[in-house]
Motif scaffolding. Structure first.
Motif, PDB file in Angstrom:
ATOM      1  N   UNK A 151       5.153 -10.666  -5.316  1.00 26.79           N
ATOM      2  CA  UNK A 151       6.038  -9.756  -4.589  1.00 26.79           C
ATOM      3  C   UNK A 151       5.561  -9.595  -3.149  1.00 26.79           C
ATOM      4  N   UNK A 180      -2.630 -12.895   7.170  1.00 28.75           N
ATOM      5  CA  UNK A 180      -2.432 -14.131   6.406  1.00 28.75           C
ATOM      6  C   UNK A 180      -1.107 -14.067   5.632  1.00 28.75           C
ATOM      7  N   UNK A 181      -0.842 -12.911   5.003  1.00 27.03           N
ATOM      8  CA  UNK A 181       0.398 -12.763   4.226  1.00 27.03           C
ATOM      9  C   UNK A 181       1.628 -12.767   5.132  1.00 27.03           C
ATOM     10  N   UNK A 184       1.465 -10.439  -8.558  1.00 31.64           N
ATOM     11  CA  UNK A 184       0.592 -10.696  -7.412  1.00 31.64           C
ATOM     12  C   UNK A 184       1.264 -10.111  -6.177  1.00 31.64           C
ATOM     13  N   UNK A 185       0.505  -9.351  -5.403  1.00 34.81           N
ATOM     14  CA  UNK A 185       1.109  -8.672  -4.250  1.00 34.81           C
ATOM     15  C   UNK A 185       0.717  -9.356  -2.940  1.00 34.81           C
ATOM     16  N   UNK A 186       1.738  -9.614  -2.132  1.00 33.86           N
ATOM     17  CA  UNK A 186       1.541 -10.093  -0.752  1.00 33.86           C
ATOM     18  C   UNK A 186       2.090  -9.011   0.179  1.00 33.86           C
ATOM     19  N   UNK A 187       1.369  -8.773   1.258  1.00 29.95           N
ATOM     20  CA  UNK A 187       1.743  -7.664   2.151  1.00 29.95           C
ATOM     21  C   UNK A 187       2.675  -8.145   3.258  1.00 29.95           C
ATOM     22  N   UNK A 188       3.793  -7.441   3.376  1.00 32.16           N
ATOM     23  CA  UNK A 188       4.809  -7.832   4.350  1.00 32.16           C
ATOM     24  C   UNK A 188       5.334  -6.598   5.084  1.00 32.16           C
ATOM     25  N   UNK A 189       4.422  -5.905   5.822  1.00 29.59           N
ATOM     26  CA  UNK A 189       4.857  -4.692   6.536  1.00 29.59           C
ATOM     27  C   UNK A 189       5.723  -5.035   7.744  1.00 29.59           C
ATOM     28  N   UNK A 238      -7.869  -1.886  -3.070  1.00 24.68           N
ATOM     29  CA  UNK A 238      -8.165  -3.121  -3.812  1.00 24.68           C
ATOM     30  C   UNK A 238      -9.663  -3.438  -3.719  1.00 24.68           C
ATOM     31  N   UNK A 258      -4.460  -9.388  -4.337  1.00 22.47           N
ATOM     32  CA  UNK A 258      -4.570  -8.460  -5.470  1.00 22.47           C
ATOM     33  C   UNK A 258      -3.483  -8.726  -6.512  1.00 22.47           C
ATOM     34  N   UNK A 317       2.332 -16.248   6.008  1.00 22.75           N
ATOM     35  CA  UNK A 317       2.939 -16.917   4.845  1.00 22.75           C
ATOM     36  C   UNK A 317       4.417 -16.556   4.717  1.00 22.75           C
ATOM     37  N   UNK A 318       4.726 -15.276   4.905  1.00 22.28           N
ATOM     38  CA  UNK A 318       6.128 -14.831   4.815  1.00 22.28           C
ATOM     39  C   UNK A 318       6.983 -15.541   5.862  1.00 22.28           C
ATOM     40  N   UNK A 363      -6.301 -10.187   5.467  1.00 19.45           N
ATOM     41  CA  UNK A 363      -5.377 -10.386   4.340  1.00 19.45           C
ATOM     42  C   UNK A 363      -3.924 -10.193   4.808  1.00 19.45           C
ATOM     43  N   UNK A 411       5.800  -7.185  -0.291  1.00 22.31           N
ATOM     44  CA  UNK A 411       6.173  -5.769  -0.286  1.00 22.31           C
ATOM     45  C   UNK A 411       5.937  -5.098   1.067  1.00 22.31           C
ATOM     46  N   UNK A 446      -3.681  -0.098   0.900  1.00 24.00           N
ATOM     47  CA  UNK A 446      -3.641  -0.862  -0.353  1.00 24.00           C
ATOM     48  C   UNK A 446      -4.778  -1.879  -0.411  1.00 24.00           C
ATOM     49  N   UNK A 471       4.632 -13.234 -11.141  1.00 22.29           N
ATOM     50  CA  UNK A 471       5.597 -12.732 -10.169  1.00 22.29           C
ATOM     51  C   UNK A 471       4.835 -12.417  -8.891  1.00 22.29           C
TER      52      UNK A 471
END
Lengths: 51, 133
Positions: A46, B87-88, B11-16, B34, A33, B91-92, B84, A48, B30, A44
């Motif tokens: 992020x 995958x993020x 661009x948002x990548x999820x890193x909980x 989306x 997204x 990546x992190x 998603x 999060x 989120x 950018x």
């Protein structure tokens, strides 16, 4: 003299270039997204944690 | 920052973090927002309401944003955003990240909380670079 000149150039020109050359990571944006206009010149990313 | 309108995209990548109670379900919320076309709204709401991100609160936010609530509840309960989010997270890990927030501005890594000027400096430099190209 030549050596001094070489050292001089190293500090004046080469070193600042080395220091400035930050690594740039290439990260896929596919299927993520985003907010803002798709063709914006600056992206950018992020990572999060909402909590 | 109006001066940057149209010039920057986030661009948002999820890193909980695994050890935080609601981090994962908030990321699920989120992703589902989306998929229902309301990502920006939910993203802002989650940041504003954090750390109040328990399941009931998230459902209330979905209502507030007029999402399809039934679909939303099903999605967060079944962790339908796992493809998603996993995958993020992978990546992190590959990028060796262990703090949030972590940013990449045109690929340049910025770790941790920074003030607005710090970002502005990099953004304006990148805009200058883009002009010269």
């Amino acid at each position: 003299m030549k050596r001094k000149l070489a050292i001089f150039f190293y500090f004046l020109i080469i070193l600042p270039v080395l220091v400035h050359a930050e690594p740039r990571y290439s990260i896929s944006l596919e299927n993520s997204p985003f907010i803002g206009s798709e063709k914006a010149p600056v992206t950018i990313i992020e990572f999060i944690d909402y909590q | 920052m109006k001066e940057l309108e149209g010039k920057v995209k986030l661009v948002v990548k999820f890193f909980p973090y695994r050890y935080r109670d609601h981090a994962r379900i908030a990321a699920e919320a989120a992703v589902e927002a989306w998929r229902q076309g309301k990502f920006a709204e939910m993203h802002e709401l989650l940041i504003k309401k954090s750390p109040k991100l328990d399941r009931e609160s998230l459902i209330a936010y979905a209502k507030e944003l007029n999402l399809n609530v039934e679909k939303f509840i099903k999605a967060i309960d079944n962790m339908e955003g796992a493809d998603i989010i996993e995958r993020d997270l992978k990546l992190a890990k590959e990028l060796d990240l262990y703090v949030t927030p972590a940013f990449f501005i045109n690929g340049i890594k910025v770790l941790g909380v920074r003030d607005a000027d710090y970002f502005k400096n990099i953004i304006f430099r990148e805009l200058e670079n883009a002009k010269q190209r």
